[in-house]
Design an enzyme around this catalytic site. Structure first.
Site, PDB file in Angstrom:
ATOM      1  CB  THR A   1      -8.997  27.702   5.448  1.00 15.39           C
ATOM      2  OG1 THR A   1      -8.513  27.381   4.126  1.00 15.39           O
ATOM      3  CG2 THR A   1      -9.700  29.046   5.429  1.00 15.39           C
TER       4      THR A   1
ATOM      5  CG  ASP B   1       6.276  24.833   1.110  1.00 20.34           C
ATOM      6  OD1 ASP B   1       6.388  24.253   0.013  1.00 20.34           O
ATOM      7  OD2 ASP B   1       5.293  25.534   1.399  1.00 20.34           O
TER       8      ASP B   1
ATOM      9  CG  ASP C   1       8.154  27.422  -0.866  1.00 16.45           C
ATOM     10  OD1 ASP C   1       7.630  27.674  -1.972  1.00 16.45           O
ATOM     11  OD2 ASP C   1       7.773  27.931   0.195  1.00 16.45           O
TER      12      ASP C   1
ATOM     13  NE  ARG D   1      -0.989  22.861   3.713  1.00 17.81           N
ATOM     14  CZ  ARG D   1      -0.531  22.535   4.907  1.00 17.81           C
ATOM     15  NH1 ARG D   1      -1.139  21.596   5.605  1.00 17.81           N
ATOM     16  NH2 ARG D   1       0.528  23.119   5.412  1.00 17.81           N
TER      17      ARG D   1
HETATM   18  C1  PRP Z   1       1.728  20.862  -0.020  1.00 22.02           C
HETATM   19  C2  PRP Z   1       2.015  19.413  -0.381  1.00 22.02           C
HETATM   20  C3  PRP Z   1       0.632  18.810  -0.418  1.00 22.02           C
HETATM   21  C4  PRP Z   1      -0.070  19.569   0.666  1.00 22.02           C
HETATM   22  C5  PRP Z   1      -0.158  18.703   1.884  1.00 22.02           C
HETATM   23  O1  PRP Z   1       1.316  21.574  -1.109  1.00 22.02           O
HETATM   24  O2  PRP Z   1       2.706  19.284  -1.571  1.00 22.02           O
HETATM   25  O3  PRP Z   1      -0.018  18.967  -1.645  1.00 22.02           O
HETATM   26  O4  PRP Z   1       0.713  20.726   0.960  1.00 22.02           O
HETATM   27  O5  PRP Z   1      -0.893  19.316   2.879  1.00 22.02           O
HETATM   28  P1  PRP Z   1      -2.307  18.778   3.350  1.00 22.02           P
HETATM   29  O6  PRP Z   1      -2.177  17.299   3.547  1.00 22.02           O
HETATM   30  O7  PRP Z   1      -2.532  19.523   4.648  1.00 22.02           O
HETATM   31  O8  PRP Z   1      -3.322  19.142   2.307  1.00 22.02           O
HETATM   32  P2  PRP Z   1       1.055  23.155  -1.047  1.00 22.02           P
HETATM   33  O9  PRP Z   1      -0.367  23.446  -0.744  1.00 22.02           O
HETATM   34  O10 PRP Z   1       2.078  23.789  -0.163  1.00 22.02           O
HETATM   35  O11 PRP Z   1       1.225  23.594  -2.552  1.00 22.02           O
HETATM   36  P3  PRP Z   1       2.521  23.530  -3.501  1.00 22.02           P
HETATM   37  O12 PRP Z   1       2.741  22.084  -3.843  1.00 22.02           O
HETATM   38  O13 PRP Z   1       2.082  24.328  -4.667  1.00 22.02           O
HETATM   39  O14 PRP Z   1       3.689  24.127  -2.781  1.00 22.02           O
HETATM   40  N1  URA Z   2       3.137  20.823   2.933  1.00 21.96           N
HETATM   41  C1  URA Z   2       4.487  20.828   2.924  1.00 21.96           C
HETATM   42  O1  URA Z   2       5.109  21.076   1.893  1.00 21.96           O
HETATM   43  N2  URA Z   2       5.128  20.535   4.069  1.00 21.96           N
HETATM   44  C2  URA Z   2       4.486  20.237   5.217  1.00 21.96           C
HETATM   45  O2  URA Z   2       5.125  19.961   6.239  1.00 21.96           O
HETATM   46  C3  URA Z   2       3.068  20.255   5.198  1.00 21.96           C
HETATM   47  C4  URA Z   2       2.426  20.534   4.044  1.00 21.96           C
END
Ligand code: PRP
Ligand code: URA
Length: 209
Positions: A108, A200, A203, A104
């Site tokens: 945005t 997150d 993380d 994400r």
């Molecule tokens: C997180 C999570 C989803 C997304 C959800 O990933 O694992 O993929 O956010 O958010 P959304 O429904 O608003 O799209 P992130 O983008 O943080 O990436 P990561 O898994 O690499 O930490």
């Molecule tokens: N992605 C995450 O990992 N946590 C949230 O709460 C939303 C998006």
């Protein structure tokens, strides 16, 4: 309209509470996610088709049931979705595992695709997308778009924690995809995080910030 199935078995709820706690470290967080993924996987695979096969027990020849058709496809959305793979492949060791890389954009909140590798013949497989978090729904919608572009016809989405906003958005764009969640939380905050959520997920799984 697609179905939303809340897999709220007491063991899942208990383990999810532990995951939500800010004091839970990465090792425990990963283990709990694997355990919950197995428990959710049991429900997600409940309607897999069966066929009869002939076998021989130590006593007699008989007919018995096995899973029919092409192997399942499991597709984690990178990165956090990786934390759900072990639980699913422990249950279904013959599953094929594809990967869709999305993150994400922090400004945005829109998903950006950076990787895609899927099993062959996905049009003949049941494809299960896994990601712990369904927040705005942007990442899940993009992952489903990718799978459909490559021919997938039978897709399920499995999330640990979902915001009502994300569920509504996925149903708006993909109303043929059933959604399995362990919890539907209250809302999204102004930064697109799920409340109360668990922070997150990526993380917390990988110990990054
Ligand atoms: C997180 C999570 C989803 C997304 C959800 O990933 O694992 O993929 O956010 O958010 P959304 O429904 O608003 O799209 P992130 O983008 O943080 O990436 P990561 O898994 O690499 O930490
Ligand atoms: N992605 C995450 O990992 N946590 C949230 O709460 C939303 C998006």
């Amino acid at each position: 309209m697609s179905k939303v199935i809340v897999t709220d078995h007491p063991l899942i709820q208990h383990k999810l509470t532990l995951m939500r706690k800010v004091t839970t470290g990465s090792k425990d967080f990963r283990e709990l996610l694997t355990e919950i993924s197995m428990l959710m996987g049991y429900e997600v695979t409940r309607n897999l088709p069966l066929e009869e096969t002939e076998i021989e027990t130590p006593i007699v020849k008989t007919k018995s049931k096995v899973i029919a058709g092409k192997k399942l496809g499991i597709v984690p959305i990178l990165r956090a979705g990786l934390g759900m793979v072990e639980g699913f492949v422990t249950l279904v060791p013959s599953a094929r595992v594809g990967h869709v890389g999305l993150y994400r954009d922090p400004e945005t909140l829109k998903p950006v695709e950076y990787y895609c590798k899927l099993p062959q013949d996905i049009e003949e497989r049941e494809m299960i997308i896994v990601d712990p978090m369904l927040a705005t729904g942007g990442s899940a919608i993009a992952a489903i778009d990718v799978l459909k572009e490559k021919g997938a016809k039978n897709i399920k989405l499995v999330n640990l924690v979902a915001a009502p906003e994300g569920i509504a958005e996925v149903q708006k764009y993909h109303n043929d995809v059933d959604i399995y969640v362990a919890s539907i939380d209250e809302k999204l905050n102004d930064h697109g995080y799920i409340v109360p959520g668990l922070g997150d997920a990526g993380d917390r799984i990988f110990g990054t910030k």
